[in-house]
Write a protein that holds these residues in place. Structure first.
Motif, PDB file in Angstrom:
ATOM      1  N   TYR A  53      32.133  17.514  37.732  1.00 11.47           N
ATOM      2  CA  TYR A  53      31.956  18.816  38.355  1.00 11.47           C
ATOM      3  C   TYR A  53      33.034  19.816  37.969  1.00 11.47           C
ATOM      4  N   GLU A  54      33.880  19.440  37.016  1.00  7.79           N
ATOM      5  CA  GLU A  54      34.977  20.353  36.690  1.00  7.79           C
ATOM      6  C   GLU A  54      34.487  21.653  36.078  1.00  7.79           C
ATOM      7  N   GLY A  55      33.395  21.587  35.299  1.00  4.55           N
ATOM      8  CA  GLY A  55      32.864  22.798  34.693  1.00  4.55           C
ATOM      9  C   GLY A  55      32.379  23.792  35.718  1.00  4.55           C
ATOM     10  N   GLN A  56      31.659  23.303  36.722  1.00 10.15           N
ATOM     11  CA  GLN A  56      31.174  24.181  37.778  1.00 10.15           C
ATOM     12  C   GLN A  56      32.327  24.841  38.530  1.00 10.15           C
ATOM     13  N   ASP A  57      33.344  24.042  38.850  1.00  3.56           N
ATOM     14  CA  ASP A  57      34.475  24.590  39.600  1.00  3.56           C
ATOM     15  C   ASP A  57      35.238  25.617  38.773  1.00  3.56           C
ATOM     16  N   THR A  58      35.455  25.313  37.489  1.00  5.31           N
ATOM     17  CA  THR A  58      36.167  26.252  36.622  1.00  5.31           C
ATOM     18  C   THR A  58      35.397  27.558  36.492  1.00  5.31           C
ATOM     19  N   LEU A  59      34.087  27.479  36.280  1.00  3.70           N
ATOM     20  CA  LEU A  59      33.281  28.695  36.145  1.00  3.70           C
ATOM     21  C   LEU A  59      33.208  29.473  37.452  1.00  3.70           C
ATOM     22  N   ASP A  60      33.166  28.781  38.552  1.00  9.88           N
ATOM     23  CA  ASP A  60      33.136  29.461  39.845  1.00  9.88           C
ATOM     24  C   ASP A  60      34.401  30.286  40.048  1.00  9.88           C
ATOM     25  N   ARG A  61      35.551  29.700  39.703  1.00 11.28           N
ATOM     26  CA  ARG A  61      36.812  30.438  39.853  1.00 11.28           C
ATOM     27  C   ARG A  61      36.933  31.557  38.829  1.00 11.28           C
ATOM     28  N   LEU A  62      36.425  31.331  37.618  1.00  7.45           N
ATOM     29  CA  LEU A  62      36.457  32.384  36.606  1.00  7.45           C
ATOM     30  C   LEU A  62      35.585  33.559  37.027  1.00  7.45           C
ATOM     31  N   GLU A  63      34.404  33.268  37.536  1.00  9.76           N
ATOM     32  CA  GLU A  63      33.534  34.355  37.987  1.00  9.76           C
ATOM     33  C   GLU A  63      34.185  35.135  39.126  1.00  9.76           C
ATOM     34  N   ALA A  64      34.863  34.439  40.023  1.00  6.29           N
ATOM     35  CA  ALA A  64      35.558  35.114  41.115  1.00  6.29           C
ATOM     36  C   ALA A  64      36.619  36.077  40.584  1.00  6.29           C
ATOM     37  N   GLU A  65      37.337  35.669  39.524  1.00  3.74           N
ATOM     38  CA  GLU A  65      38.349  36.549  38.930  1.00  3.74           C
ATOM     39  C   GLU A  65      37.709  37.761  38.245  1.00  3.74           C
ATOM     40  N   LEU A  66      36.600  37.541  37.567  1.00  2.00           N
ATOM     41  CA  LEU A  66      35.902  38.661  36.922  1.00  2.00           C
ATOM     42  C   LEU A  66      35.392  39.647  37.963  1.00  2.00           C
ATOM     43  N   ASP A  67      34.872  39.148  39.067  1.00  2.00           N
ATOM     44  CA  ASP A  67      34.383  40.027  40.131  1.00  2.00           C
ATOM     45  C   ASP A  67      35.539  40.785  40.793  1.00  2.00           C
ATOM     46  N   ALA A  68      36.650  40.079  41.028  1.00  2.00           N
ATOM     47  CA  ALA A  68      37.784  40.692  41.730  1.00  2.00           C
ATOM     48  C   ALA A  68      38.454  41.787  40.903  1.00  2.00           C
ATOM     49  N   THR A  69      38.529  41.582  39.595  1.00  2.00           N
ATOM     50  CA  THR A  69      39.228  42.538  38.731  1.00  2.00           C
ATOM     51  C   THR A  69      38.293  43.566  38.100  1.00  2.00           C
ATOM     52  N   GLY A  70      37.013  43.235  37.993  1.00  2.00           N
ATOM     53  CA  GLY A  70      36.097  44.112  37.259  1.00  2.00           C
ATOM     54  C   GLY A  70      36.389  44.136  35.769  1.00  2.00           C
ATOM     55  N   ALA A  71      36.928  43.042  35.239  1.00  2.00           N
ATOM     56  CA  ALA A  71      37.348  42.995  33.831  1.00  2.00           C
ATOM     57  C   ALA A  71      36.205  43.322  32.883  1.00  2.00           C
ATOM     58  N   ARG A  72      36.489  44.178  31.905  1.00  2.00           N
ATOM     59  CA  ARG A  72      35.534  44.517  30.844  1.00  2.00           C
ATOM     60  C   ARG A  72      35.810  43.717  29.583  1.00  2.00           C
ATOM     61  N   HIS A  73      37.041  43.242  29.443  1.00  2.00           N
ATOM     62  CA  HIS A  73      37.463  42.477  28.271  1.00  2.00           C
ATOM     63  C   HIS A  73      38.019  41.131  28.743  1.00  2.00           C
ATOM     64  N   VAL A  74      37.712  40.069  28.024  1.00  2.00           N
ATOM     65  CA  VAL A  74      38.178  38.733  28.378  1.00  2.00           C
ATOM     66  C   VAL A  74      38.708  38.053  27.119  1.00  2.00           C
ATOM     67  N   ILE A  75      39.873  37.433  27.252  1.00  2.00           N
ATOM     68  CA  ILE A  75      40.410  36.581  26.192  1.00  2.00           C
ATOM     69  C   ILE A  75      40.569  35.186  26.759  1.00  2.00           C
ATOM     70  N   CYS A  76      39.895  34.219  26.128  1.00  2.00           N
ATOM     71  CA  CYS A  76      40.089  32.801  26.446  1.00  2.00           C
ATOM     72  C   CYS A  76      41.072  32.252  25.421  1.00  2.00           C
ATOM     73  N   LEU A  77      42.230  31.818  25.897  1.00  3.75           N
ATOM     74  CA  LEU A  77      43.409  31.661  25.050  1.00  3.75           C
ATOM     75  C   LEU A  77      43.528  30.267  24.436  1.00  3.75           C
ATOM     76  N   GLY A  78      42.417  29.687  24.037  1.00  2.00           N
ATOM     77  CA  GLY A  78      42.469  28.409  23.342  1.00  2.00           C
ATOM     78  C   GLY A  78      42.266  27.216  24.257  1.00  2.00           C
ATOM     79  N   ASP A  79      41.792  26.115  23.665  1.00  3.45           N
ATOM     80  CA  ASP A  79      41.426  24.907  24.403  1.00  3.45           C
ATOM     81  C   ASP A  79      40.454  25.241  25.539  1.00  3.45           C
ATOM     82  N   SER A  80      39.509  26.125  25.216  1.00  2.40           N
ATOM     83  CA  SER A  80      38.451  26.430  26.174  1.00  2.40           C
ATOM     84  C   SER A  80      37.542  25.219  26.348  1.00  2.40           C
ATOM     85  N   PHE A  81      37.445  24.394  25.294  1.00  2.74           N
ATOM     86  CA  PHE A  81      36.653  23.167  25.320  1.00  2.74           C
ATOM     87  C   PHE A  81      37.567  22.002  24.991  1.00  2.74           C
ATOM     88  N   ASP A  82      37.261  20.847  25.585  1.00  8.58           N
ATOM     89  CA  ASP A  82      38.160  19.715  25.437  1.00  8.58           C
ATOM     90  C   ASP A  82      38.114  19.113  24.043  1.00  8.58           C
TER      91      ASP A  82
END
Length: 226
Positions: A53-82
């Motif tokens: 369930y780690e993927g669901q939890d990670t995406l849930d928290r990421l979506e919360a950050e996108l909603d809270a900030t209203g971010a238009r640009h996102v950088i995933c800084l490496g090791d996004s996938f194991d």
């Protein structure tokens, strides 16, 4: 406000309690070390089973950050996938969720040591990104200035009421910031480790994540006198 605000290379940045980095003037959210697919990779390689369930939890928290900030640009800084196999075998529901988050945003994937090549998802795929006074890369380089990196999954330990608490943390000095891992199934390297002590300046701060972002002097191993 629960963020910790600091300046790097003249850019005002916010260390978020979640472990995300927010650059308000650019509308940019940066997260590091999501490590999607870690439970599946462990099961595939060693037979060890973790709750998937780690993927669901990670995406849930990421979506919360996108909603809270209203971010238009996102950088995933490496090791996004194991690993690269995990990048190509994301469960259908998680893939659809991730595509929904990417839609309408300028999304960039920075290569990490776990996912060193382009992945089959929308967005740009870069070895590193220079933006204004800052450079975004997965692993810190000695002597760099204005550098935003991840990789080490830093954590700090703080004595508290007769005990101690250890949490993922940002490490910040006048030249760089090292982000904590954002992914759910990620360990951490203590700030007292020799590699982090050598990387960060003596005045470095550890910004601990949690309900609020709290800055403390970076905990270090005391140097022995000759």
């Amino acid at each position: 406000m629960n963020d910790y605000t600091f300046t790097l290379g003249g850019a005002e940045l916010h260390a978020r309690p979640s472990g995300a980095l927010w650059w308000p003037s650019k509308g940019l959210l940066c997260v590091s070390d999501l490590h999607f697919g870690k439970a599946a990779r462990i099961a595939r390689r060693s037979g060890g089973m973790l709750p998937p369930y780690e993927g669901q939890d990670t995406l849930d928290r990421l979506e919360a950050e996108l909603d809270a900030t209203g971010a238009r640009h996102v950088i995933c800084l490496g090791d996004s996938f194991d690993d690269m196999q995990a990048a190509g075998s994301l469960p259908e529901d998680l893939g659809a969720w991730l595509l929904r988050l990417i839609a309408g945003r300028d999304w960039a994937w920075v290569e990490g040591n776990h996912d060193p090549g382009p992945i089959d998802l929308p967005g740009t795929h870069r070895a590193e990104i220079a933006l204004g006074p800052l450079v975004f890369r997965h692993i810190a380089q000695p002597g760099a200035e204005g550098e935003v990196s991840g990789h080490y999954h830093p954590k700090a330990r703080l004595g508290f009421r007769g005990g101690a608490v250890a949490r993922p943390c940002f490490l910040i000095d006048g030249r760089r910031v090292v982000l904590p891992a954002f992914g759910t199934y990620t360990g951490g390297l203590c700030s007292t480790s020799p590699v982090l002590c050598a990387l960060m300046d003596d005045d470095a701060r550890a910004v601990m994540t949690g309900s609020a972002a709290h800055a403390i002097p970076m905990p270090r191993v005391l140097r022995r006198r000759a």
